[in-house]
Design an enzyme around this catalytic site. Structure first.
Site, mmCIF file in Angstrom:
data_model
loop_
_atom_site.group_PDB
_atom_site.id
_atom_site.type_symbol
_atom_site.label_atom_id
_atom_site.label_comp_id
_atom_site.label_asym_id
_atom_site.label_seq_id
_atom_site.Cartn_x
_atom_site.Cartn_y
_atom_site.Cartn_z
ATOM 1 C CD GLU A 110 5.199 4.670 13.649
ATOM 2 O OE1 GLU A 110 4.714 3.541 13.505
ATOM 3 O OE2 GLU A 110 4.784 5.676 13.038
ATOM 4 C CG ASN B 127 -0.395 -0.030 2.508
ATOM 5 O OD1 ASN B 127 0.815 0.089 2.663
ATOM 6 N ND2 ASN B 127 -1.224 -0.181 3.525
#
Length: 155
Positions: free
Chosen positions: A132, A116
């Site tokens: 992150e 994706n």
């Protein structure tokens, strides 16, 4: 960084890199008015991949995620702007490209749930954004700067 601005982590995955989509994706975020404050072209090793997808450890698809994200180079970025996490998530579209609206990154470029094109930090997962960013970037790799058009972007 101003109090009302936030940062978000975004990554063009190996399929997006292989398909030559980095420039198109960066342009979309710049056109939106978001500011790039960190970027690196890199190959993720297994250890980083396992940390990145740690919340999925033990699930049947975990090994596939790790194998895919380490299969080729990625383009990791940090974008800054008002409500940046929500804006980026909206621009990316649904995780499954088949459910993504035309005009979104996944709606325009994604073909398969497992391929994706892009990853972006999630607002619903409290703390995932900061985690992150810290996994992929040292503080000194993030650049504080002012866009010349910021006064035209925000009240």
């Amino acid at each position: 960084m101003s109090e009302d601005l936030e940062r978000t982590f975004v990554m063009v995955k190996p399929d997006g890199v292989q398909r030559g989509l980095i420039g198109d994706i960066v342009s979309r975020f710049e056109d939106r008015g978001l500011k790039l404050v960190g970027a690196k072209f890199m190959q993720i090793d297994r250890k980083l991949a396992e940390e990145h997808y740690g919340e999925h450890e033990g699930k049947p698809f975990f090994e596939g995620l790790v194998e895919f994200i380490t299969s080729g180079p990625v383009f990791a970025m940090v974008w800054e702007g008002q409500d940046a996490v929500r804006q980026v998530r909206s621009m990316m579209g649904e995780t499954d490209p088949a459910e993504s609206a035309p005009g979104t990154i996944r709606g325009d470029f994604g073909l398969d749930l497992g391929r994706n094109v892009i990853h972006g930090s999630d607002h619903e997962d409290e703390g995932s954004n900061e985690r992150e960013i810290e996994l992929f970037f040292d503080e000194d790799e993030l650049v504080e700067w002012e866009r010349i058009d910021e006064t035209w972007l925000y009240e």
